[in-house]
Design a protein around this motif. Structure first.
Motif, PDB file in Angstrom:
ATOM      1  N   ALA A   1      -1.347 -48.970 -41.910  1.00  0.00           N
ATOM      2  CA  ALA A   1      -1.069 -48.054 -40.801  1.00  0.00           C
ATOM      3  C   ALA A   1      -1.758 -48.521 -39.527  1.00  0.00           C
TER       4      ALA A   1
ATOM      5  N   SER B   1      -1.901 -42.575 -42.376  1.00  0.00           N
ATOM      6  CA  SER B   1      -2.167 -43.023 -43.751  1.00  0.00           C
ATOM      7  C   SER B   1      -2.500 -41.846 -44.665  1.00  0.00           C
TER       8      SER B   1
ATOM      9  N   LEU C   1      -3.418 -48.514 -47.552  1.00  0.00           N
ATOM     10  CA  LEU C   1      -2.503 -47.753 -46.703  1.00  0.00           C
ATOM     11  C   LEU C   1      -3.069 -47.580 -45.300  1.00  0.00           C
TER      12      LEU C   1
END
Length: 108
Positions: free
Chosen positions: A33, A65, A29
């Motif tokens: 991001a 994130s 993640l």
């Protein structure tokens, strides 16, 4: 509700390697991001040649994130937490058992 009218708490589903999975998803993640923020910065014409701008970009990606993972990865975080609690309880019980065994040996 349980027999004594207390709410029943569901235990999180057992997920194999929950800590590794949660950490990997969290890192993924963050990387997504970071790439998204880098793309937005490039499209906006932001100068990424300075350390300050790159640091700001990293900080924004980290905040983004973190907030997404708080909601999106709650199932994995709960499973990881349950696994860690279960492991600590097993180790604590093993420690108590060995301590009581030593006490029995000393008494004999």
């Amino acid at each position: 509700m349980s027999a004594n009218n207390e709410p029943v708490q569901q235990t999180p589903q057992r997920i194999p390697h929950a800590t590794l999975r949660y950490t990997t998803l969290r890192l993924g993640l963050f990387l997504v991001a970071l790439v998204v923020m880098w793309g937005i910065a490039k499209l906006a014409g932001m100068d990424l040649g300075t350390d300050t701008n790159r640091l700001i970009l990293l900080a924004i990606a980290l905040l983004l994130s973190s907030s997404v993972s708080f909601f999106a990865l709650s199932k994995y975080r709960d499973a990881m937490s349950a696994g860690l609690v279960a492991r600590s309880q097993r180790l604590s019980k093993k420690l108590e058992d060995s301590a009581s065994f030593e006490d029995e040996e000393q008494d004999a």
